[in-house]
Design an enzyme around this catalytic site. Structure first.
Site, PDB file in Angstrom:
ATOM      1  N   GLU A 174     -60.833  38.102  28.254  1.00 49.17           N
ATOM      2  CA  GLU A 174     -60.679  38.813  29.519  1.00 49.17           C
ATOM      3  C   GLU A 174     -59.903  38.027  30.570  1.00 49.17           C
ATOM      4  OE1 GLU A 174     -65.217  40.590  29.147  1.00 49.17           O
ATOM      5  OE2 GLU A 174     -64.628  39.438  30.903  1.00 49.17           O
ATOM      6  N   CYS A 214     -58.066  35.461  37.647  1.00 47.89           N
ATOM      7  CA  CYS A 214     -59.089  34.662  36.963  1.00 47.89           C
ATOM      8  C   CYS A 214     -58.746  34.669  35.473  1.00 47.89           C
ATOM      9  CB  CYS A 214     -60.448  35.314  37.227  1.00 47.89           C
ATOM     10  SG  CYS A 214     -61.794  34.573  36.319  1.00 47.89           S
ATOM     11  N   CYS A 250     -67.440  30.493  24.043  1.00 42.96           N
ATOM     12  CA  CYS A 250     -67.674  29.205  24.704  1.00 42.96           C
ATOM     13  C   CYS A 250     -68.733  28.438  23.922  1.00 42.96           C
ATOM     14  CB  CYS A 250     -68.143  29.443  26.134  1.00 42.96           C
ATOM     15  SG  CYS A 250     -68.326  27.923  27.091  1.00 42.96           S
ATOM     16  N   CYS A 283     -74.549  28.475  28.059  1.00 41.11           N
ATOM     17  CA  CYS A 283     -75.427  28.625  29.221  1.00 41.11           C
ATOM     18  C   CYS A 283     -76.349  29.839  29.037  1.00 41.11           C
ATOM     19  CB  CYS A 283     -74.601  28.780  30.491  1.00 41.11           C
ATOM     20  SG  CYS A 283     -73.568  27.347  30.798  1.00 41.11           S
ATOM     21  N   CYS A 329     -75.318  33.249  30.787  1.00 40.63           N
ATOM     22  CA  CYS A 329     -73.926  33.703  30.685  1.00 40.63           C
ATOM     23  C   CYS A 329     -73.708  34.572  29.459  1.00 40.63           C
ATOM     24  CB  CYS A 329     -73.005  32.489  30.650  1.00 40.63           C
ATOM     25  SG  CYS A 329     -71.280  32.911  30.342  1.00 40.63           S
ATOM     26  N   CYS A 339     -68.731  37.602  33.822  1.00 43.17           N
ATOM     27  CA  CYS A 339     -67.810  37.220  32.765  1.00 43.17           C
ATOM     28  C   CYS A 339     -68.376  37.559  31.394  1.00 43.17           C
ATOM     29  CB  CYS A 339     -67.388  35.756  32.896  1.00 43.17           C
ATOM     30  SG  CYS A 339     -68.476  34.522  32.218  1.00 43.17           S
TER      31      CYS A 339
HETATM   32  N1  SAH Z   1     -67.031  27.595  31.935  1.00 37.90           N
HETATM   33  C1  SAH Z   1     -66.658  27.401  33.281  1.00 37.90           C
HETATM   34  C2  SAH Z   1     -65.761  28.482  33.811  1.00 37.90           C
HETATM   35  C3  SAH Z   1     -66.055  29.872  33.378  1.00 37.90           C
HETATM   36  S1  SAH Z   1     -67.610  30.557  33.857  1.00 37.90           S
HETATM   37  C4  SAH Z   1     -67.865  27.252  34.172  1.00 37.90           C
HETATM   38  O1  SAH Z   1     -68.975  27.501  33.717  1.00 37.90           O
HETATM   39  O2  SAH Z   1     -67.678  26.836  35.303  1.00 37.90           O
HETATM   40  C5  SAH Z   1     -67.162  31.198  35.409  1.00 37.90           C
HETATM   41  C6  SAH Z   1     -68.322  31.403  36.393  1.00 37.90           C
HETATM   42  O3  SAH Z   1     -69.043  32.596  36.055  1.00 37.90           O
HETATM   43  C7  SAH Z   1     -69.321  30.263  36.428  1.00 37.90           C
HETATM   44  O4  SAH Z   1     -69.482  29.756  37.729  1.00 37.90           O
HETATM   45  C8  SAH Z   1     -70.570  30.922  35.940  1.00 37.90           C
HETATM   46  O5  SAH Z   1     -71.671  30.351  36.501  1.00 37.90           O
HETATM   47  C9  SAH Z   1     -70.387  32.370  36.346  1.00 37.90           C
HETATM   48  N2  SAH Z   1     -71.278  33.270  35.626  1.00 37.90           N
HETATM   49  C10 SAH Z   1     -71.587  33.282  34.312  1.00 37.90           C
HETATM   50  N3  SAH Z   1     -72.502  34.240  34.040  1.00 37.90           N
HETATM   51  C11 SAH Z   1     -72.778  34.851  35.221  1.00 37.90           C
HETATM   52  C12 SAH Z   1     -73.636  35.921  35.598  1.00 37.90           C
HETATM   53  N4  SAH Z   1     -74.398  36.557  34.719  1.00 37.90           N
HETATM   54  N5  SAH Z   1     -73.666  36.271  36.914  1.00 37.90           N
HETATM   55  C13 SAH Z   1     -72.872  35.642  37.818  1.00 37.90           C
HETATM   56  N6  SAH Z   1     -72.049  34.644  37.516  1.00 37.90           N
HETATM   57  C14 SAH Z   1     -72.005  34.242  36.236  1.00 37.90           C
HETATM   58 FE1  SF4 Z   2     -69.356  28.645  29.033  1.00 37.92          FE
HETATM   59 FE2  SF4 Z   2     -70.385  30.691  30.372  1.00 37.92          FE
HETATM   60 FE3  SF4 Z   2     -71.479  28.264  30.593  1.00 37.92          FE
HETATM   61 FE4  SF4 Z   2     -69.064  28.727  31.701  1.00 37.92          FE
HETATM   62  S1  SF4 Z   2     -70.986  29.673  32.283  1.00 37.92           S
HETATM   63  S2  SF4 Z   2     -69.682  26.945  30.455  1.00 37.92           S
HETATM   64  S3  SF4 Z   2     -68.231  30.190  30.191  1.00 37.92           S
HETATM   65  S4  SF4 Z   2     -71.383  29.499  28.709  1.00 37.92           S
END
Ligand code: SAH
Ligand code: SF4
Length: 352
Positions: free
Chosen positions: A87, A112, A119, A123, A126, A343
């Site tokens: 995306e 973005c 990934c 997390c 995520c 995301c």
């Molecule tokens: N991997 C990198 C960049 C991509 S994630 C990182 O983690 O920084 C981009 C952003 O989306 C991160 O700040 C992450 O915390 C946020 N994100 C992921 N899942 C989310 C969710 N369910 N609600 C809001 N933000 C989210």
């Molecule tokens: Fe990976 Fe999602 Fe964690 Fe960013 S927030 S490091 S994209 S798992």
């Protein structure tokens, strides 16, 4: 899968394409006219185009789905040459401003971009993490996201744009291709997007923060902090066990930052997890001595997640505490809330 001409800097292309002036023309076709194919390149000899087409593609991406939000956010699902998808998001940051019927300031946009399909970091909050890791994106696949979105929105090549590496994937886990893409974006005769218009967001691979800093590319960094103690942070971001909060803070202190700028700390606020004022207090302490800016993000729920979105009141109280104690702090407005905003959500929806 063929490599893309967007994988290369202008200097590297000179080793591939002769005579030299053709490189300048091809660069113009790719980054000023957004040519997707060799056929689009009108003044390039057929023989050269055929030779190049046997080894390379121009734009390796195809738009396969698009969701448009009422606030101007457009989320794209893009297909790679091997059929994998990822995306990229087009964000409208500011509207056109008119005074007496005259345009005095043009709208501002941010793109973005993704750096990986999936990934490895995993997390717990995520959606991207749920699908696991598939592969790194090449430099050209990163660069092509910006070209594709600019083209789709008729955004002229010389209009300014900001890039945030906040799509799918962990940028610093793909540092070679990331740094190459950063350099290609900066090419004066290409898109000419300087380092200060590019922000790399990381979940905190501290050793790689140092490496990126040593490359001295002039980019900003954003740290996805999300928690103020290692126990909760390790629950949210498993990699925190190897790269704890302290190691990240130390790496940030070493990172070369433009004296007029601040390091952004992203703090994903989850109801009853990290939305209390005791956390806010710890955050103030943790960031003491760093020129920081905190960006609070509402957790964006999706089916199956154990976490909830915080209340507006708690979010506001958290922000107020930080501001009262001298920290610059904004709340990220949930752009594209009516489409698949978090995301990984658009990709998830399109799974058959
Ligand atoms: N991997 C990198 C960049 C991509 S994630 C990182 O983690 O920084 C981009 C952003 O989306 C991160 O700040 C992450 O915390 C946020 N994100 C992921 N899942 C989310 C969710 N369910 N609600 C809001 N933000 C989210
Ligand atoms: Fe990976 Fe999602 Fe964690 Fe960013 S927030 S490091 S994209 S798992």
């Amino acid at each position: 899968m063929k490599p893309s001409l967007m994988d290369f800097t202008q200097k590297e292309l000179i080793d591939i394409i002769q005579p030299k002036f053709r490189v300048k023309q091809i660069f113009g076709w790719m980054y000023h006219n957004y040519a997707s194919d060799f056929e689009d390149m009108k003044n390039i000899p057929k023989s050269l185009k055929e030779e190049l087409a046997s080894k390379y593609v121009v734009n390796p991406l195809k738009i396969i789905n698009k969701e448009v939000s009422s606030d101007g956010t457009i989320k794209y699902l893009l297909e790679l040459q091997d059929g994998k998808t990822m995306e990229a998001v087009w964000l409208k940051m500011k509207d056109d401003i008119y005074e007496d019927g005259k345009l005095v300031q043009e709208a501002k946009y941010t793109i973005c971009v993704s750096t990986q399909v999936g990934c490895k970091v995993g997390c717990s909050f995520c959606l991207t993490a749920k699908g696991g890791f598939t592969r790194d994106l090449s430099a050209g696949e990163i660069v092509a996201q910006v070209v594709t979105l600019k083209k789709d929105n008729n955004h002229k090549h010389n209009r300014k744009i900001n890039i945030v590496y906040m799509g799918m994937g962990e940028p610093l886990d793909n540092l070679d291709n990331l740094s190459q893409a950063i350099k290609i974006f900066q090419e004066e005769e290409g898109l000419a997007i300087g380092g200060k218009r590019q922000t790399v967001s990381t979940s905190g691979l501290s050793s790689k923060i140092d490496k990126l800093g040593e490359m001295d590319l002039g980019v900003h960094i954003a740290i996805s902090l999300h928690a103020v103690d290692d126990e909760l942070r390790s629950e949210l971001i498993p990699m925190n066990k190897a790269h704890n909060i302290n190691s990240i803070i130390e790496a940030v202190k070493r990172f070369p930052i433009d004296t007029r700028k601040r390091v952004m700390f992203e703090y994903l606020v989850i109801k009853d997890k990290n939305d209390d004022l005791a956390s806010a207090k710890k955050l103030v302490k943790l960031l003491h001595g760093i020129k920081a800016k905190v960006n609070l993000i509402y957790f964006n729920p999706y089916p199956g997640t154990p976490y909830d979105r915080p209340s507006y009141e708690d979010m506001f109280a958290f922000q107020e505490y930080l501001v009262k104690h001298g920290l610059l702090c904004t709340i990220r407005d949930s752009k594209g809330i009516d489409i698949s905003a978090a995301c990984g959500q658009l990709k998830e929806k399109n799974k058959k």
